[in-house]
Motif scaffolding. Sequence first.
Motif, PDB file in Angstrom:
ATOM      1  N   UNK A  23       9.236  33.029 -76.309  1.00  0.00           N
ATOM      2  CA  UNK A  23       8.011  33.729 -75.945  1.00  0.00           C
ATOM      3  C   UNK A  23       7.943  35.090 -76.616  1.00  0.00           C
ATOM      4  N   UNK A  24       6.816  35.379 -77.267  1.00  0.00           N
ATOM      5  CA  UNK A  24       6.524  36.696 -77.833  1.00  0.00           C
ATOM      6  C   UNK A  24       5.399  37.311 -77.016  1.00  0.00           C
ATOM      7  N   UNK A  25       5.496  38.602 -76.745  1.00  0.00           N
ATOM      8  CA  UNK A  25       4.445  39.227 -75.947  1.00  0.00           C
ATOM      9  C   UNK A  25       4.298  40.694 -76.297  1.00  0.00           C
ATOM     10  N   UNK A  26       3.155  41.238 -75.896  1.00  0.00           N
ATOM     11  CA  UNK A  26       2.903  42.672 -76.008  1.00  0.00           C
ATOM     12  C   UNK A  26       2.326  43.141 -74.679  1.00  0.00           C
ATOM     13  N   UNK A  27       2.479  44.418 -74.412  1.00  0.00           N
ATOM     14  CA  UNK A  27       1.855  45.017 -73.222  1.00  0.00           C
ATOM     15  C   UNK A  27       1.208  46.334 -73.640  1.00  0.00           C
ATOM     16  N   UNK A  28      -0.093  46.445 -73.366  1.00  0.00           N
ATOM     17  CA  UNK A  28      -0.841  47.655 -73.696  1.00  0.00           C
ATOM     18  C   UNK A  28      -1.395  48.256 -72.405  1.00  0.00           C
ATOM     19  N   UNK A  29      -0.858  49.389 -72.023  1.00  0.00           N
ATOM     20  CA  UNK A  29      -1.372  50.100 -70.842  1.00  0.00           C
ATOM     21  C   UNK A  29      -2.518  50.990 -71.309  1.00  0.00           C
ATOM     22  N   UNK A  30      -3.738  50.556 -71.007  1.00  0.00           N
ATOM     23  CA  UNK A  30      -4.909  51.255 -71.530  1.00  0.00           C
ATOM     24  C   UNK A  30      -5.522  52.237 -70.540  1.00  0.00           C
ATOM     25  N   UNK A  31      -5.008  52.249 -69.318  1.00  0.00           N
ATOM     26  CA  UNK A  31      -5.500  53.243 -68.345  1.00  0.00           C
ATOM     27  C   UNK A  31      -4.332  53.697 -67.480  1.00  0.00           C
ATOM     28  N   UNK A  32      -4.162  55.010 -67.352  1.00  0.00           N
ATOM     29  CA  UNK A  32      -3.114  55.587 -66.522  1.00  0.00           C
ATOM     30  C   UNK A  32      -3.727  56.728 -65.718  1.00  0.00           C
ATOM     31  N   UNK A  33      -4.024  56.433 -64.434  1.00  0.00           N
ATOM     32  CA  UNK A  33      -4.601  57.443 -63.558  1.00  0.00           C
ATOM     33  C   UNK A  33      -3.568  58.010 -62.612  1.00  0.00           C
ATOM     34  N   UNK A  34      -4.033  58.797 -61.650  1.00  0.00           N
ATOM     35  CA  UNK A  34      -3.120  59.420 -60.704  1.00  0.00           C
ATOM     36  C   UNK A  34      -2.403  58.361 -59.868  1.00  0.00           C
ATOM     37  N   UNK A  35      -3.133  57.294 -59.480  1.00  0.00           N
ATOM     38  CA  UNK A  35      -2.526  56.220 -58.698  1.00  0.00           C
ATOM     39  C   UNK A  35      -2.695  54.855 -59.363  1.00  0.00           C
ATOM     40  N   UNK A  36      -3.848  54.637 -59.985  1.00  0.00           N
ATOM     41  CA  UNK A  36      -4.136  53.337 -60.602  1.00  0.00           C
ATOM     42  C   UNK A  36      -3.735  53.327 -62.074  1.00  0.00           C
ATOM     43  N   UNK A  37      -3.222  52.186 -62.525  1.00  0.00           N
ATOM     44  CA  UNK A  37      -3.009  51.965 -63.952  1.00  0.00           C
ATOM     45  C   UNK A  37      -3.351  50.516 -64.276  1.00  0.00           C
ATOM     46  N   UNK A  38      -3.803  50.276 -65.525  1.00  0.00           N
ATOM     47  CA  UNK A  38      -4.233  48.956 -65.968  1.00  0.00           C
ATOM     48  C   UNK A  38      -3.603  48.640 -67.317  1.00  0.00           C
ATOM     49  N   UNK A  39      -3.301  47.366 -67.531  1.00  0.00           N
ATOM     50  CA  UNK A  39      -2.704  46.954 -68.806  1.00  0.00           C
ATOM     51  C   UNK A  39      -3.150  45.550 -69.164  1.00  0.00           C
ATOM     52  N   UNK A  40      -3.107  45.242 -70.466  1.00  0.00           N
ATOM     53  CA  UNK A  40      -3.347  43.892 -70.965  1.00  0.00           C
ATOM     54  C   UNK A  40      -2.045  43.354 -71.547  1.00  0.00           C
ATOM     55  N   UNK A  41      -1.802  42.057 -71.323  1.00  0.00           N
ATOM     56  CA  UNK A  41      -0.582  41.442 -71.839  1.00  0.00           C
ATOM     57  C   UNK A  41      -0.916  40.129 -72.545  1.00  0.00           C
ATOM     58  N   UNK A  42      -1.001  40.136 -73.882  1.00  0.00           N
ATOM     59  CA  UNK A  42      -1.141  38.882 -74.632  1.00  0.00           C
ATOM     60  C   UNK A  42       0.234  38.231 -74.806  1.00  0.00           C
ATOM     61  N   UNK A  43       0.275  36.899 -74.748  1.00  0.00           N
ATOM     62  CA  UNK A  43       1.531  36.145 -74.819  1.00  0.00           C
ATOM     63  C   UNK A  43       1.371  34.976 -75.789  1.00  0.00           C
TER      64      UNK A  43
END
Length: 255
Positions: free
Chosen positions: A105-125
């Motif tokens: 398995x090859x993958x990447x993780x891109x954290x595109x939002x980093x807030x005070x409490x919330x954070x979001x990321x995309x992970x293609x595999x």
Amino acid sequence: MSFLSLSHCSRLLAGAGLSLLAGAAMAAHPLITDDTGTQGKGHSQFELSSDHDRTRTDAGIERVQSSSAGFAYGVHDDVDLGISLPHTSYRVPGEARQQGVGDVTLQAKWRFHLGERWSLALKPVLTLPSGNHDKGLGNGRATTALHLLAQYEAEPLTWLVNVGGTHNDNRDGQRKGLWSASTALLYAPHADWTLALDVGANRNADREGPRTQSYALLGGIYHLNKDVDLDLGYRRSLQSGPVTHTVGAGLTVRW
């Protein structure tokens, strides 16, 4: 091995490999649900894990041992690249044991939002067909997946949510369009410990089994120091049919 046995093993491994179908390769073991955290530019992580599945059926007890070695590297503070190499050993009653390397398995993780409490990321595999398909150790074709990861922090609690889809290309007549959803609650009562409850579901690739697979997991992570973690977890399948019990342990090292 007969075609019927191969088909049966394929369904068995699909059930035992729920974490792979859910696209959670290299989530912090023993969790299935992944967090949004990244290593940071120039930093690395190595993870070694082993999971033992036990399923009681009318034919007897089926056992699967799945081990995995994973490496992740931070190419940017918010971007990781990773690779995971699995090894599987399984035995079905009446058949010889099969074992070998599975699909890489090859993958990447891109954290595109980093807030005070919330954070979001995309992970293609991307999963490569490196396992022996004839022995039931691989899918036979490459698969792709994309997952959205969300994380909310309110110490000592952390809440994780994952949703995603997989294009399960294969040569076995399995479903190609799969979905997955999971959530986990982490509780850190002490700086050295993290306790976790993880639940989720995904569309079953096997057309002959339950349409939806689901699980519940309890686990604990002991932080030996800031760079080394030891973990232990127990997972139980929740869908109709034979119940699979999974016990797993892992080691994570960062530098």
